[in-house]
Motif scaffolding. Sequence first.
Motif, PDB file in Angstrom:
ATOM      1  N   GLU A  91       0.831  -1.197   0.000  1.00  0.00           N
ATOM      2  CA  GLU A  91       0.000   0.000   0.000  1.00  0.00           C
ATOM      3  C   GLU A  91       0.872   1.257   0.000  1.00  0.00           C
ATOM      4  O   GLU A  91       0.508   2.273  -0.568  1.00  0.00           O
ATOM      5  CB  GLU A  91      -0.898  -0.009   1.244  1.00  0.00           C
ATOM      6  CG  GLU A  91      -1.713   1.235   1.437  1.00  0.00           C
ATOM      7  CD  GLU A  91      -2.494   1.204   2.743  1.00  0.00           C
ATOM      8  OE1 GLU A  91      -2.955   2.285   3.144  1.00  0.00           O
ATOM      9  OE2 GLU A  91      -2.632   0.134   3.346  1.00  0.00           O
ATOM     10  N   HIS A  92       2.042   1.197   0.627  1.00  0.00           N
ATOM     11  CA  HIS A  92       2.919   2.351   0.734  1.00  0.00           C
ATOM     12  C   HIS A  92       4.065   2.336  -0.271  1.00  0.00           C
ATOM     13  O   HIS A  92       4.796   3.321  -0.384  1.00  0.00           O
ATOM     14  CB  HIS A  92       3.507   2.437   2.144  1.00  0.00           C
ATOM     15  CG  HIS A  92       2.464   2.576   3.208  1.00  0.00           C
ATOM     16  ND1 HIS A  92       1.736   3.715   3.387  1.00  0.00           N
ATOM     17  CD2 HIS A  92       2.019   1.702   4.131  1.00  0.00           C
ATOM     18  CE1 HIS A  92       0.893   3.554   4.382  1.00  0.00           C
ATOM     19  NE2 HIS A  92       1.039   2.341   4.851  1.00  0.00           N
ATOM     20  N   ALA A  93       4.223   1.264  -0.999  1.00  0.00           N
ATOM     21  CA  ALA A  93       5.388   1.087  -1.867  1.00  0.00           C
ATOM     22  C   ALA A  93       5.515   2.175  -2.936  1.00  0.00           C
ATOM     23  O   ALA A  93       6.616   2.622  -3.226  1.00  0.00           O
ATOM     24  CB  ALA A  93       5.349  -0.286  -2.519  1.00  0.00           C
ATOM     25  N   ASP A  94       4.420   2.614  -3.515  1.00  0.00           N
ATOM     26  CA  ASP A  94       4.483   3.586  -4.608  1.00  0.00           C
ATOM     27  C   ASP A  94       4.194   5.016  -4.162  1.00  0.00           C
ATOM     28  O   ASP A  94       4.080   5.906  -4.996  1.00  0.00           O
ATOM     29  CB  ASP A  94       3.490   3.188  -5.713  1.00  0.00           C
ATOM     30  CG  ASP A  94       3.879   1.874  -6.376  1.00  0.00           C
ATOM     31  OD1 ASP A  94       5.090   1.592  -6.452  1.00  0.00           O
ATOM     32  OD2 ASP A  94       2.972   1.140  -6.801  1.00  0.00           O
ATOM     33  N   GLN A  95       4.070   5.236  -2.886  1.00  0.00           N
ATOM     34  CA  GLN A  95       3.757   6.576  -2.394  1.00  0.00           C
ATOM     35  C   GLN A  95       5.003   7.452  -2.367  1.00  0.00           C
ATOM     36  O   GLN A  95       6.118   6.966  -2.211  1.00  0.00           O
ATOM     37  CB  GLN A  95       3.139   6.497  -1.007  1.00  0.00           C
ATOM     38  CG  GLN A  95       1.763   5.866  -1.008  1.00  0.00           C
ATOM     39  CD  GLN A  95       1.119   5.901   0.363  1.00  0.00           C
ATOM     40  OE1 GLN A  95       1.695   6.376   1.327  1.00  0.00           O
ATOM     41  NE2 GLN A  95      -0.097   5.401   0.440  1.00  0.00           N
ATOM     42  N   PRO A  96       4.801   8.753  -2.516  1.00  0.00           N
ATOM     43  CA  PRO A  96       5.945   9.662  -2.449  1.00  0.00           C
ATOM     44  C   PRO A  96       6.594   9.613  -1.066  1.00  0.00           C
ATOM     45  O   PRO A  96       5.942   9.268  -0.083  1.00  0.00           O
ATOM     46  CB  PRO A  96       5.333  11.042  -2.701  1.00  0.00           C
ATOM     47  CG  PRO A  96       3.903  10.852  -2.961  1.00  0.00           C
ATOM     48  CD  PRO A  96       3.548   9.434  -2.746  1.00  0.00           C
TER      49      PRO A  96
END
Length: 94
Positions: A11-16
């Motif tokens: 869920e957080h892998a592609d977040q800035p």
Amino acid sequence: MLEKICQVDTEHADQPTTTVSLEMPVELFEHVKKTAELDGTDISAVINCFVQQGLINSNAEIKRMEFAEHAKNVLEKQGIEQEAIDEIFTKILF
């Protein structure tokens, strides 16, 4: 080691991301550094892992306390005396 403790949350892998400056005791930093070396990763991965784990633990604690508060309210509405409610929750929460 960290893989067992901290699994990357997709869920957080592609977040800035953002950069932060963090002050910590030297002894603690040395421990983080050794942990990163043993795991073959970098210091930021170790810190991120432990922050994530801490947030998971905090969230679980918040949910337990919210449940306890709701249960107390239900018992009060059922006419259970406050002394009995306190005794019950003292035994199950501590």
